[in-house]
Design a protein around this motif. Sequence first.
Motif, PDB file in Angstrom:
ATOM      1  N   LEU A  37       0.856  -1.177   0.000  1.00 53.44           N
ATOM      2  CA  LEU A  37       0.000   0.000   0.000  1.00 53.44           C
ATOM      3  C   LEU A  37       0.896   1.232   0.000  1.00 53.44           C
ATOM      4  O   LEU A  37       1.690   1.429   0.923  1.00 53.44           O
ATOM      5  N   THR A  38       0.778   2.067  -1.029  1.00 61.96           N
ATOM      6  CA  THR A  38       1.583   3.281  -1.147  1.00 61.96           C
ATOM      7  C   THR A  38       0.785   4.478  -0.639  1.00 61.96           C
ATOM      8  O   THR A  38      -0.352   4.694  -1.058  1.00 61.96           O
ATOM      9  N   LEU A  39       1.396   5.228   0.276  1.00 58.38           N
ATOM     10  CA  LEU A  39       0.759   6.442   0.795  1.00 58.38           C
ATOM     11  C   LEU A  39       1.198   7.599  -0.089  1.00 58.38           C
ATOM     12  O   LEU A  39       2.218   8.244   0.146  1.00 58.38           O
ATOM     13  N   THR A  40       0.446   7.845  -1.121  1.00 54.00           N
ATOM     14  CA  THR A  40       0.811   8.766  -2.190  1.00 54.00           C
ATOM     15  C   THR A  40       1.153  10.157  -1.662  1.00 54.00           C
ATOM     16  O   THR A  40       0.415  10.731  -0.859  1.00 54.00           O
ATOM     17  N   GLY A  41       2.302  10.666  -2.120  1.00 50.14           N
ATOM     18  CA  GLY A  41       2.711  12.021  -1.791  1.00 50.14           C
ATOM     19  C   GLY A  41       3.485  12.163  -0.501  1.00 50.14           C
ATOM     20  O   GLY A  41       3.995  13.239  -0.194  1.00 50.14           O
ATOM     21  N   THR A  42       3.565  11.099   0.281  1.00 48.55           N
ATOM     22  CA  THR A  42       4.221  11.200   1.578  1.00 48.55           C
ATOM     23  C   THR A  42       5.736  11.254   1.446  1.00 48.55           C
ATOM     24  O   THR A  42       6.312  10.784   0.468  1.00 48.55           O
ATOM     25  N   THR A  43       6.364  11.842   2.456  1.00 53.84           N
ATOM     26  CA  THR A  43       7.812  11.950   2.532  1.00 53.84           C
ATOM     27  C   THR A  43       8.319  10.989   3.592  1.00 53.84           C
ATOM     28  O   THR A  43       7.663  10.758   4.597  1.00 53.84           O
ATOM     29  N   GLY A  44       9.486  10.444   3.375  1.00 51.15           N
ATOM     30  CA  GLY A  44       9.974   9.298   4.127  1.00 51.15           C
ATOM     31  C   GLY A  44      10.338   9.499   5.570  1.00 51.15           C
ATOM     32  O   GLY A  44      11.515   9.470   5.903  1.00 51.15           O
ATOM     33  N   SER A  45       9.397   9.651   6.426  1.00 47.06           N
ATOM     34  CA  SER A  45       9.687   9.681   7.855  1.00 47.06           C
ATOM     35  C   SER A  45       8.653   8.893   8.643  1.00 47.06           C
ATOM     36  O   SER A  45       8.287   9.262   9.751  1.00 47.06           O
ATOM     37  N   ALA A  46       8.172   7.813   8.077  1.00 46.13           N
ATOM     38  CA  ALA A  46       7.219   6.965   8.795  1.00 46.13           C
ATOM     39  C   ALA A  46       8.002   6.011   9.691  1.00 46.13           C
ATOM     40  O   ALA A  46       8.611   5.067   9.227  1.00 46.13           O
ATOM     41  N   SER A  47       8.017   6.300  10.978  1.00 49.21           N
ATOM     42  CA  SER A  47       8.805   5.479  11.888  1.00 49.21           C
ATOM     43  C   SER A  47       7.944   4.760  12.911  1.00 49.21           C
ATOM     44  O   SER A  47       8.461   4.169  13.850  1.00 49.21           O
ATOM     45  N   ILE A  48       6.629   4.816  12.754  1.00 48.41           N
ATOM     46  CA  ILE A  48       5.747   4.134  13.700  1.00 48.41           C
ATOM     47  C   ILE A  48       4.682   3.337  12.949  1.00 48.41           C
ATOM     48  O   ILE A  48       4.332   3.640  11.796  1.00 48.41           O
ATOM     49  N   LEU A  49       4.212   2.304  13.616  1.00 49.30           N
ATOM     50  CA  LEU A  49       3.145   1.465  13.077  1.00 49.30           C
ATOM     51  C   LEU A  49       2.495   0.779  14.265  1.00 49.30           C
ATOM     52  O   LEU A  49       3.190   0.264  15.144  1.00 49.30           O
ATOM     53  N   THR A  50       1.169   0.787  14.307  1.00 46.46           N
ATOM     54  CA  THR A  50       0.471   0.105  15.387  1.00 46.46           C
ATOM     55  C   THR A  50      -0.806  -0.513  14.849  1.00 46.46           C
ATOM     56  O   THR A  50      -1.383  -0.011  13.870  1.00 46.46           O
ATOM     57  N   ILE A  51      -1.235  -1.601  15.475  1.00 51.67           N
ATOM     58  CA  ILE A  51      -2.349  -2.366  14.936  1.00 51.67           C
ATOM     59  C   ILE A  51      -3.449  -2.553  15.974  1.00 51.67           C
ATOM     60  O   ILE A  51      -3.184  -2.680  17.172  1.00 51.67           O
ATOM     61  N   ASP A  52      -4.676  -2.530  15.496  1.00 49.49           N
ATOM     62  CA  ASP A  52      -5.860  -2.879  16.276  1.00 49.49           C
ATOM     63  C   ASP A  52      -6.412  -4.144  15.623  1.00 49.49           C
ATOM     64  O   ASP A  52      -7.166  -4.073  14.647  1.00 49.49           O
TER      65      ASP A  52
END
Length: 223
Positions: free
Chosen positions: A142-157
Amino acid sequence: AVGASVVGDSFFTNITTMQAELSLNYLYCGAYTPPKIYRFTTSLVQSATLDLTAYAGYPVAGCIDTANRFLYIATLNTPFRVVKIDLASFSVVSTLAMPAGNTIPNYGVIDNVNNVAYFVTSTSPVRVLKIDLTTFTWLATLTLTGTTGSASILTIDVTNQLLYTAAYVTSFPSIVYKIDLVSFTVSETLTLSTGGVIRSVANDTDNGLLYFGDNSSPANIFK
């Protein structure tokens, strides 16, 4: 207060990922140069090491399946790889290379109901990759269109089949992305009121709340 600290062997540098297997009182730490996984007891006694040099690059993200005793480590290759480690034998079972263009994995989580894992990349644009742990194959990106590379977190429900990450588009503040895991699409976005790169997250699934921390000075906590 700090109760204790530990120093590994002479190669134990730059801890990049840590996972706990509390039922057996173990901690697993990924470290650089050479790429290794260290196993410590929760009393901080080093009990084993696993060298990943022959399999992959530096370990930078991970997630653990405590029920089946497998550790999944994402490594800094181009594209990145996921290394599957059998914790019973503390050995590498298999490695899986992601599709071309997927680099710099930053965080991983497991959906233990559907036996899949998700890894987020710190790339431009940010991507979330889905892996089937039963067959150990890549399923989707899944590509988050337009985003810049600083995604350092992920959490799940897991109960509500939702995944959350945060990134920014061109400039701050960051945007929180809510991902529907059934359709594997972005269902909602929330632009924060201020702040910088989101660096941490706590997920209160019982009360339907998320807490985010950023890298501003002074830092912000968002609820």
